[in-house]
Design an enzyme around this catalytic site. Structure first.
Site, PDB file in Angstrom:
ATOM      1  CG  ASP A 108      62.703  31.593  63.311  1.00  0.00           C
ATOM      2  OD1 ASP A 108      63.207  30.420  63.890  1.00  0.00           O
ATOM      3  OD2 ASP A 108      63.310  32.379  62.495  1.00  0.00           O
ATOM      4  CG  ASP A 295      66.454  27.894  65.010  1.00  0.00           C
ATOM      5  OD1 ASP A 295      65.358  28.531  65.011  1.00  0.00           O
ATOM      6  OD2 ASP A 295      67.301  28.108  64.101  1.00  0.00           O
TER       7      ASP A 295
END
Length: 514
Positions: A108, A295
């Site tokens: 992430d 992201d």
């Protein structure tokens, strides 16, 4: 998955990108991560609506790219596989401890900590469904004990820091701080396909100021270059889901050259973005610039409600009717138009008609924290807040229509249509699957170049045949100035564009995915 973006995102449920690894490493310091896919189902859809953004901080405690071909002698053992679950979850396996204990994690770029469930997680049902780290079974475990907590919209995971070796294939990051989670609330963690999360953001947003795994990869000289890159295969029926490469890029998975933009604020991988276009026509909203982050932990594209609503209107996405929005148009629409024609300052219009206050630079909601109870606890006046927000959106929409020389009647009718397209509280907007081929392109201007998304790229399909559902890949997220407006370019965007995260030169690069 980005840390907290303010109170305004509390109702936004951002889908996770859950990543899966069949990990291995290169003796030459280049680690490739291959992706695999699984079909979509309702449980994974629920897990993908994980409200990661909420509750994590925005403002605080938050070498050139290797462009050569793959090293000679590299084999498939140098590839770490990521599995794709319904184009919303990409997940994979790492090892912690000696001998390694295996965990499925998300890679992430919107967070910076590594956490996995702890064997000391006794009272959270979610822990029963996932692998748990047992310190007593590792010869390289080092006690830390510092308490830790990370907040999400669905609750908070809490626990304590420990230290141990982290294994990605044959690559071993020594003495890595990580969080043993002893509390994992909500059904989200129960049905999710991941055990934990491995953050690839900057140390500035690391809980406990812990060094991220990525930092220690670089410090310990485990990779060829301080660069990592993502390729996501968006064809859900294919076995290979994509690839993440630590230490460089894989030239087989992009076309042409990357367009690079500098990181403007360390924490997220944040950069400046220009205008957003719908069907090739400017929306005008980001023509003066907006902030954006790349992201890998967000499935969709999140952006300001004003523009997301306009996009969803153009693609026919059905959201929730906002009565406040329609009330503003009915009661103040003509007045707003007249003020715009009189060349009033747009940022002052909503305060001039007493729907917002004005802080010297922009309109602000009158009702926020305006009521104080006897015990000193502040509360908000929700209706005033909603009316102010609706007014600010109406001003932007009307400005754009006036630039196109539309009539007053047409402008008011159009803004009412946009009110009907306001995103639903659950963050999803659905579309008619049969209309996907006729939908317009949506484009983002980055580094002076236009990055275009077609409907087949920004629409997510759930199921097959008559029961299939099609979901808009755009979700609303409002971050006020000075940090916003902020766009979150998740895997809907990163699936179309191979993305390079260059830690050495502090830049992010995008090229058409191959």
């Amino acid at each position: 998955m980005a840390p907290m973006l303010g109170v305004s995102v509390a109702s936004v449920l951002i889908s996770l990108l859950l990543l899966s690894l069949a990990l291995s490493a290169s003796a030459e310091g280049l680690v490739k991560i291959g992706l695999k896919k699984k079909p979509m189902d309702e449980y994974s859809r629920l897990a993908s609506r994980f409200a990661w953004k909420v509750g994590k901080r925005v403002n605080g405690p938050r070498y050139g790219v290797w462009n050569g071909l793959l090293e000679e002698g590299m084999t498939d053992s140098d590839i770490i596989s990521l599995k794709n679950y319904m184009n919303a979850q990409y997940f994979g396996e790492i090892g912690i401890g000696t001998p390694p204990q295996n965990f499925t994690v998300i890679f992430d770029t919107g967070s910076s900590n590594l956490w996995v469930p702890s064997s000391k997680c006794y009272f959270s049902v979610a822990c029963l469904f996932h692998a748990k780290y047992k310190a007593s079974r590792s010869s390289t475990y080092k006690e830390n004990g510092k308490p830790a907590e990370i907040h999400y919209g669905t609750g908070a995971i809490s626990g304590f820091f420990s230290q141990d070796h982290v294994e990605l294939g044959d690559l071993v990051v020594k003495d890595q701080p990580f969080i043993e989670a002893t509390r994992e609330p909500s059904i989200t963690f129960m049905v999710a396909k991941f055990d934990g999360i491995l953050g690839l953001g900057f140390k500035e947003i690391s809980v406990g100021n812990a060094d991220p795994v990525w930092y220690n990869m670089v410090k310990q000289g485990l990779i060829k270059e301080p660069v990592f890159s993502f390729w996501f295969n968006r064809h859900a029926g294919e076995g290979e889901g994509g690839e993440i490469v630590f230490g460089g890029v894989d030239p087989n998975h992009y076309k042409g050259k990357h367009t690079y933009v500098p990181v403007t604020q360390k924490g997220y991988w944040q950069f400046n973005m220009g205008d957003v276009l719908i069907g090739g026509q400017t929306t005008g909203f980001c023509s003066a610039g907006c902030a954006a982050i790349a992201d890998s932990g967000t499935s969709l594209i999140a952006g300001p409600t004003t523009i997301i609503t306009e996009i969803n209107q153009k693609i026919g996405a059905a959201g929730v009717v906002s009565q406040e929005c329609k009330a503003v148009v009915a009661q103040y629409g003509e007045q707003i138009l007249n003020l715009l024609l009189a060349e009033a300052q747009p940022e002052k219009i909503c305060s001039q008609i007493d729907l917002c206050a004005f802080d010297g630079t922009r309109g602000v909601s009158i009702g926020i924290e305006s009521v104080v109870s006897d015990n000193g606890v502040k509360s908000s006046v929700g209706q005033n807040d909603a009316m102010c927000i609706a007014c600010e959106m109406a001003v932007v929409w009307m400005q754009n229509q006036l630039r196109q020389n539309q009539t007053h009647e047409r402008i008011l009718s159009y803004v009412n249509e946009l009110c009907d397209r306001l995103p639903s509280p659950m963050g999803e907007s659905s579309v008619d699957c049969s209309s996907v081929p006729s939908m317009p392109t949506v484009s983002f201007t980055i580094g002076g170049k236009t990055f275009e998304l077609g409907p087949e790229q920004y629409i997510l399909k759930v199921g097959e045949g008559p029961a299939a559902q099609c979901i808009s890949g755009f979700m609303a997220l409002d971050v006020p100035p000075p940090r916003g407006p902020l766009w979150i370019l998740g895997d809907v965007f990163m699936g179309a564009y191979h993305t390079v995260f260059d830690y050495g030169k502090l830049q992010v690069g995008f090229a058409e995915a191959a």
